[in-house]
Design an enzyme around this catalytic site. Structure first.
Site, PDB file in Angstrom:
ATOM      1  CD  GLU A  91      -2.660  -1.065   2.610  1.00 51.45           C
ATOM      2  OE1 GLU A  91      -3.307  -2.067   2.889  1.00 51.45           O
ATOM      3  OE2 GLU A  91      -2.648  -0.039   3.315  1.00 51.45           O
ATOM      4  CB  CYS A 104       2.859   7.429   3.090  1.00 54.02           C
ATOM      5  SG  CYS A 104       3.196   6.232   4.379  1.00 54.02           S
ATOM      6  CB  CYS A 111       6.116  -5.230   9.538  1.00 54.72           C
ATOM      7  SG  CYS A 111       7.369  -4.499  10.616  1.00 54.72           S
ATOM      8  CB  CYS A 115       4.021  -2.399  16.749  1.00 59.48           C
ATOM      9  SG  CYS A 115       5.767  -2.084  16.443  1.00 59.48           S
ATOM     10  CB  CYS A 118       1.190  -1.731  13.681  1.00 56.19           C
ATOM     11  SG  CYS A 118       1.630  -1.648  11.940  1.00 56.19           S
ATOM     12  N   GLY A 158       5.942  -2.083   6.664  1.00 53.33           N
ATOM     13  CA  GLY A 158       7.307  -2.585   6.835  1.00 53.33           C
ATOM     14  C   GLY A 158       8.205  -1.699   7.662  1.00 53.33           C
ATOM     15  CD  GLU A 159      12.020  -0.508  11.150  1.00 53.75           C
ATOM     16  OE1 GLU A 159      11.052   0.022  11.711  1.00 53.75           O
ATOM     17  OE2 GLU A 159      13.055   0.130  10.869  1.00 53.75           O
ATOM     18  CB  SER A 190       8.996   6.193  10.020  1.00 56.00           C
ATOM     19  OG  SER A 190       8.462   5.893  11.277  1.00 56.00           O
ATOM     20  CB  SER A 213       7.783   4.355  15.856  1.00 55.53           C
ATOM     21  OG  SER A 213       7.557   4.727  14.520  1.00 55.53           O
ATOM     22  CG  LEU A 214       9.939   7.136  22.315  1.00 52.45           C
ATOM     23  CD1 LEU A 214      11.080   6.150  22.372  1.00 52.45           C
ATOM     24  CD2 LEU A 214      10.428   8.526  22.751  1.00 52.45           C
ATOM     25  CG  HIS A 215       4.563   4.649  19.270  1.00 50.91           C
ATOM     26  ND1 HIS A 215       4.105   5.820  18.720  1.00 50.91           N
ATOM     27  CD2 HIS A 215       4.868   3.849  18.214  1.00 50.91           C
ATOM     28  CE1 HIS A 215       4.117   5.716  17.400  1.00 50.91           C
ATOM     29  NE2 HIS A 215       4.587   4.537  17.065  1.00 50.91           N
ATOM     30  CG  ASN A 289      -6.520   4.695  12.578  1.00 44.04           C
ATOM     31  OD1 ASN A 289      -7.699   4.563  12.842  1.00 44.04           O
ATOM     32  ND2 ASN A 289      -6.064   4.945  11.361  1.00 44.04           N
ATOM     33  CB  CYS A 332       0.314   1.432   5.416  1.00 43.43           C
ATOM     34  SG  CYS A 332       0.416   2.607   4.080  1.00 43.43           S
TER      35      CYS A 332
HETATM   36  N1  SAH Z   1       8.018   0.463  10.662  1.00 45.20           N
HETATM   37  C1  SAH Z   1       8.223   1.849  10.712  1.00 45.20           C
HETATM   38  C2  SAH Z   1       7.513   2.625   9.645  1.00 45.20           C
HETATM   39  C3  SAH Z   1       6.124   2.199   9.289  1.00 45.20           C
HETATM   40  S1  SAH Z   1       4.861   2.481  10.485  1.00 45.20           S
HETATM   41  C4  SAH Z   1       7.878   2.380  12.083  1.00 45.20           C
HETATM   42  O1  SAH Z   1       7.287   1.662  12.858  1.00 45.20           O
HETATM   43  O2  SAH Z   1       8.260   3.508  12.356  1.00 45.20           O
HETATM   44  C5  SAH Z   1       4.561   4.226  10.331  1.00 45.20           C
HETATM   45  C6  SAH Z   1       4.092   4.897  11.615  1.00 45.20           C
HETATM   46  O3  SAH Z   1       2.721   4.582  11.897  1.00 45.20           O
HETATM   47  C7  SAH Z   1       4.876   4.493  12.827  1.00 45.20           C
HETATM   48  O4  SAH Z   1       5.169   5.621  13.617  1.00 45.20           O
HETATM   49  C8  SAH Z   1       3.930   3.570  13.522  1.00 45.20           C
HETATM   50  O5  SAH Z   1       4.236   3.408  14.858  1.00 45.20           O
HETATM   51  C9  SAH Z   1       2.611   4.257  13.262  1.00 45.20           C
HETATM   52  N2  SAH Z   1       1.416   3.439  13.456  1.00 45.20           N
HETATM   53  C10 SAH Z   1       1.235   2.136  13.163  1.00 45.20           C
HETATM   54  N3  SAH Z   1      -0.008   1.743  13.489  1.00 45.20           N
HETATM   55  C11 SAH Z   1      -0.623   2.819  14.005  1.00 45.20           C
HETATM   56  C12 SAH Z   1      -1.924   3.047  14.528  1.00 45.20           C
HETATM   57  N4  SAH Z   1      -2.823   2.081  14.590  1.00 45.20           N
HETATM   58  N5  SAH Z   1      -2.226   4.292  14.962  1.00 45.20           N
HETATM   59  C13 SAH Z   1      -1.313   5.288  14.902  1.00 45.20           C
HETATM   60  N6  SAH Z   1      -0.078   5.140  14.423  1.00 45.20           N
HETATM   61  C14 SAH Z   1       0.269   3.915  13.981  1.00 45.20           C
HETATM   62 FE1  SF4 Z   2       6.242  -2.808  11.719  1.00 45.01          FE
HETATM   63 FE2  SF4 Z   2       6.213  -0.169  12.028  1.00 45.01          FE
HETATM   64 FE3  SF4 Z   2       3.950  -1.617  12.175  1.00 45.01          FE
HETATM   65 FE4  SF4 Z   2       5.734  -1.798  14.120  1.00 45.01          FE
HETATM   66  S1  SF4 Z   2       4.568   0.041  13.545  1.00 45.01           S
HETATM   67  S2  SF4 Z   2       4.695  -3.519  13.144  1.00 45.01           S
HETATM   68  S3  SF4 Z   2       7.639  -1.626  12.983  1.00 45.01           S
HETATM   69  S4  SF4 Z   2       5.243  -1.346  10.400  1.00 45.01           S
END
Ligand code: SAH
Ligand code: SF4
Length: 352
Positions: A91, A104, A111, A115, A118, A158-159, A190, A213-215, A289, A332
């Site tokens: 996507e 994007c 991946c 997480c 995600c 993906g990462e 990212s 992506s710290l979160h 989300n 995505c």
């Molecule tokens: N793998 C990489 C890049 C792809 S994810 C990463 O994790 O950084 C892109 C961004 O979307 C990341 O910051 C990820 O943490 C965030 N993300 C993934 N799922 C999400 C969700 N459900 N709500 C908000 N942000 C989300």
């Molecule tokens: Fe992979 Fe990024 Fe999603 Fe984590 S947030 S599962 S690293 S795509």
């Protein structure tokens, strides 16, 4: 087996052509066609017919076909589903900002990082994309949009740092003058925090923006939502970020998905502020989300404001990311899952 010609740099093509006794300008011609996004050697009309045939015997041209397009009625954001040569899907999302079109893109099919919030992480890992496939995403969407794309974020499926070599090669191709010529300052990457790769990336001294992506402000919370934290914890990650910012002189952008009751308390904000103190950085808050069925809820607007005000009081700049395409689930990993579920259902029907 045919070789992937579109992942080659202009220099590599020249070397391959030299072995065939062909002049450098021929390699440049081919390189330019590939960067323009042709899908067959026959479209390279300024090459002799025999050369086109010879190329087709040795190489294939990677491509990505648009199979679905969802347009947001709210803001015109377009979410694309692209099909690759082997039938896998990825996507991309096209967003319109005042400074131009931003895309994007995905770097892997699925991946491995898992997480919990995600959609991509939830659906498992299939394979890495080649540099040429990542480039094809930009080309396919630009062709579809009929307008120049000026910014790229590697924040799709993906990462990126788990597919390091192909991603770096893609960056080299997409930023080169004979190609799409999108400068590093217009590219963000990212990562969920692969510390060894962040250290390696720092040495490349690229002018791109690194988003992390710290979160979560601590290991207790981060361990629950991001399995990668068990390998490299918050301290190790922040140390790598600090040294990345120092080595490259570039400000780090921290992504922080706000999940109600999980990571959005005043204490979390204070802890985050104290851990980021003194670092060249910015915090991007994203209301989470809920896509994984884990019952994560977005923090309220009041909570977001309060969180920001605590960070700002401690001198950390922060913004709430504008969510584009909220009516089309523009983050995505979701469209691919839906389509694959439909395809499975369809295959089952045919078998009946
Ligand atoms: N793998 C990489 C890049 C792809 S994810 C990463 O994790 O950084 C892109 C961004 O979307 C990341 O910051 C990820 O943490 C965030 N993300 C993934 N799922 C999400 C969700 N459900 N709500 C908000 N942000 C989300
Ligand atoms: Fe992979 Fe990024 Fe999603 Fe984590 S947030 S599962 S690293 S795509």
């Amino acid at each position: 087996m045919l070789e992937d010609i579109k992942s080659k740099t202009c220099g590599e093509l020249q070397a391959a052509f030299r072995e065939w006794g062909l002049p450098a300008f021929r390699a440049k011609q081919v390189f330019r066609w590939l960067q323009q996004g042709v899908s067959s050697f026959d479209e390279m009309t300024n090459l002799p017919r025999e050369l086109r045939a010879r190329l087709a015997e040795r190489y294939y041209i990677a491509d990505a076909a648009v199979v679905r397009r969802q347009v947001s009625r709210l803001d015109g954001t377009v979410k694309y589903l692209l099909r690759l040569r082997d039938g896998e899907h990825v996507e991309c999302v096209l967003m319109r900002y005042h400074h131009g079109l931003s895309i994007c893109i995905s770097t892997q099919v699925g991946c491995r990082m898992g997480c919990t919030f995600c959609a991509t992480g939830k659906s498992g890992f299939s394979r890495n994309l080649t540099a040429s496939e990542i480039l094809s995403e930009v080309q396919a969407v630009q062709r579809d949009a009929g307008e120049r794309i000026s910014n790229i974020v590697l924040m799709g499926m993906g990462e990126p740092l788990d597919n390091y070599d192909s991603v770096l090669r893609f960056l080299q191709l997409v930023s080169c003058e004979e190609g799409l010529n999108i400068g590093m300052r217009h590219i963000s990457l990212s990562t969920c925090g692969l510390v060894d790769r962040i250290e390696r990336l720092a040495q490349e001294k690229l002018q791109l923006t690194l988003s992390v992506s710290l979160h979560a402000p601590n290991d207790e919370i981060r361990n629950q939502t991001m399995p990668v934290n068990r390998k490299w914890n918050v301290e190790a990650l922040l140390n790598a970020c600090r040294s990345y910012a120092e080595t490259t002189g570039r400000r780090i952008s921290f992504e922080y998905a706000m999940i109600s009751g999980v990571n959005d308390s005043d204490d979390c904000a204070r802890e985050l502020a104290s851990r980021l103190e003194g670092m060249l950085c910015h915090v991007n808050l994203i209301p989470v989300n809920d896509v994984t069925g884990n019952h994560y809820r977005k923090s309220s607007v009041e909570r977001q404001k309060r969180f920001i005000s605590i960070l700002e009081k401690k001198g950390i700049t922060a913004t709430v990311r504008r969510t584009l395409g909220s009516d089309i689930d523009a983050s995505c990993g979701q469209l691919r899952r839906r389509v694959e579920e439909e395809e499975t259902a369809y295959a089952a029907l045919r078998e009946e």
